[in-house]
Design a protein around this motif. Sequence first.
Motif, PDB file in Angstrom:
ATOM      1  N   GLN A 103       0.881  -1.349   0.071  1.00 33.72           N
ATOM      2  CA  GLN A 103      -0.170  -0.006  -0.091  1.00 33.72           C
ATOM      3  C   GLN A 103       0.848   1.340   0.022  1.00 33.72           C
ATOM      4  N   GLN A 107      -3.521   3.443  -0.623  1.00 28.49           N
ATOM      5  CA  GLN A 107      -3.888   2.680  -1.888  1.00 28.49           C
ATOM      6  C   GLN A 107      -3.064   1.414  -2.112  1.00 28.49           C
ATOM      7  N   VAL A 109      -1.001  -0.958  -4.086  1.00 25.83           N
ATOM      8  CA  VAL A 109      -0.065  -1.030  -5.322  1.00 25.83           C
ATOM      9  C   VAL A 109       0.689  -2.007  -5.269  1.00 25.83           C
TER      10      VAL A 109
END
Length: 328
Positions: A103, A107, A109
Amino acid sequence: MTEFAWPWMIVLLPLPWLLRRLLRPAAPGQALHLPQPGVQLTVVAGNNARGTAPWLLALAWLCLLAAAARPQWVGPPQAQQRSGRSLMLAVDLSGSMRTGDMQLAGQPVSRFGAVEAIAGDFISRRNGDEMGLILFGSQAFLVTPLTYDLSAVRAQLQGAAVGLAGTETAIGDAIAVAVKRLSALPSQARVLVLLTDGVNNAGSIEPREAARAAKAAGVRIYTIGVGATRMRIPGFFGSQLVNPSADLDANMLTQIATQTGGHFFRATDSRELADAYRAINALEPMPQHGPTLRPRHELFRWPLLAAIVLLLLVIVPRRFDRASERPA
């Protein structure tokens, strides 16, 4: 302060006088035999009346000599950040780096997405190091040779893609490529930062063998094992927890780092990955004072411009005089 880069140009100062001695003008008697001697006499008389011309020509010559001597403005000494360290960054691009178990800013990733962002920041902070970039998968490639242009190194990392070098992991080959490049340089400190999420399953060189070569060449290796230990994936009977880093050979990475005088870091998330790079920054500190450099700015344009203006002040009036003396 101002100084001249080529002060020896002053030896040309008597050149116009020497040329005048060697190339003497025609005798006055020869001028009387011209088809229009009166015109010639008038021009000569006009030039003699213009007594400022020789002085303007002399000043123009002095200005030309000053321009040729390359006057420079020399600034105060400025310390340059040159660590004397050669640092290689080896990044794993195998297929498992697509795993989205990291993250960044809240978000999700992929592993490479987190590495790209955090390693890019690490590169920017190493101003003064000579850095290079190696990307490896099934094979290892030197993408950016050692350079002080850190923006080029960062751009190459940002332009990379998972799977570019193959889907397997050739850790030993990546170390060998770095050692070959680093050992050829007369550097005070040689460092390799190697980041991977798997186990050596490709290439022609064993990682431990490459580590022995690195130790003999004086290359310290910092290894980073990236990847989460828990990840929920959907299944036929609902989601289940798995260890996406089960293939990571942490023991081998630890041995490589310990054998060469480096350190092994385990990064299960973006925060730990950033902590690993900060720790490497602390273990390889930048010098506070480097060699000094005095900035120089060329000033030859100004005396050259003055010489051109002085020559125009001599030439233009003569043109007008000749035009006015022509018969109508």
